[in-house]
Design an enzyme around this catalytic site. Sequence first.
Site: not given
Ligand SMILES: *Cc1c(COP(=O)(O)O)cnc(C)c1O
Length: 389
Positions: A92, A114, A374
């Site tokens: 993010k 948000e 992620s």
């Molecule tokens: C917010 C988040 C997601 C989901 O958001 P995407 O926009 O689909 O990437 C996935 N993994 C983590 C660790 C997150 O913080």
Amino acid sequence: MGGVMGPPGSDGRFGGFGGTFVPESLVPACHELDEAFRAAWADGGFRSELSQILAEFGGRPTPVTECRRLSERLGVRLLLKREDLAHTGSHKINNVVGQTLLAARMGKRRLVAETGAGQHGVASATAAALFGLECVVYMGAVDVERQELNVFRMELLGAEVRPVRSGSRTLKDAVNEALRDWVASVGTTHYCLGSVMGPHPYPWMVREMQRVVGDEARLQCRQLLAGADPDWVVACVGGGSNAAGTFAGFADTPARLVGVEAAGGAAITRGVPGVLHGMKSYLLQDEVGQILEAHSVSAGLDYPGVGPEHAHLATSGRARYETAADAEVLDAFRLLSQTEGIIPALESAHALAWVVRQAGHDIPRGDTVLVTLSGRGDKDVAQVRDLWR
Ligand SMILES: *Cc1c(COP(=O)(O)O)cnc(C)c1O
């Protein structure tokens, strides 16, 4: 429209999806943002300033890790793109630093954002602190209660958290409230949207700000694989930003692209086309068009829609979309922890769960699989402990 994962059409559409479905009062704001982003993205000075901040503050480039023990166990060669090692613990940061730098360039002094589980709110508050901007985060009242620690983090970073008491008092309502604030304050305020969703230019802009994940990973894979690309590229999909950024780096390679949704929030797999939050995309809706609540063990995948470009990639067949259920996600969460010493975010564990299920089945033995990790799982350990007790 450009090639696969090029810019959207002039109407902000990816195939039949996307667009700018906003009240008239927001059209000029979307337009101004589109022009500002185009100019900034074409400006080498902006791009190199962003890269430098992402390097010295964000911790980029993040590594690609070869999973030796888990690969042996699964019979496929598993590589992880380590967004868990980026500042604030997920991908993010790439998007919020990019948008905040853009906001500053546009002369905006104030950010609104948000947040659902709080991850994007914390990242936005982090970037606002770095740039000295005021920051207001809209968060459903239900989420404020569920995520007290993230509320405190945002406040610690200097942001104001405003609980949203309308509708289901969750993420969907927080997006509406942030859009409302933006309409009323557009002269001074930038809306820092958290994923590849919303009206044009957001789905495109956020994907471009996340493509650093895919671009880095492609080079890193080529180094590891003697010039070859992975056979499979897999990422979890909530709104779809980490997947879109990852896929963008591999769209013109032969790699098979797989997005994995939460079974309880599977907008592409189980949704229908509709309009929400300024975009046309797949949405979870009932027969009369009411938006349904998404439910998943991972709060970050609890969005009832999905970015419009994913709807297009699914329809065109360039990417395929699968689901993972809570139980197998929790198994994958433990498996990665115990075989590789990496505790993944529950969101990321969805992508792993699909690979674990399909290794030796849909994924032939010996294939190389890149998974975007992620985020890190520290935020999830208390919840998982309580589930297993
Ligand atoms: C917010 C988040 C997601 C989901 O958001 P995407 O926009 O689909 O990437 C996935 N993994 C983590 C660790 C997150 O913080």
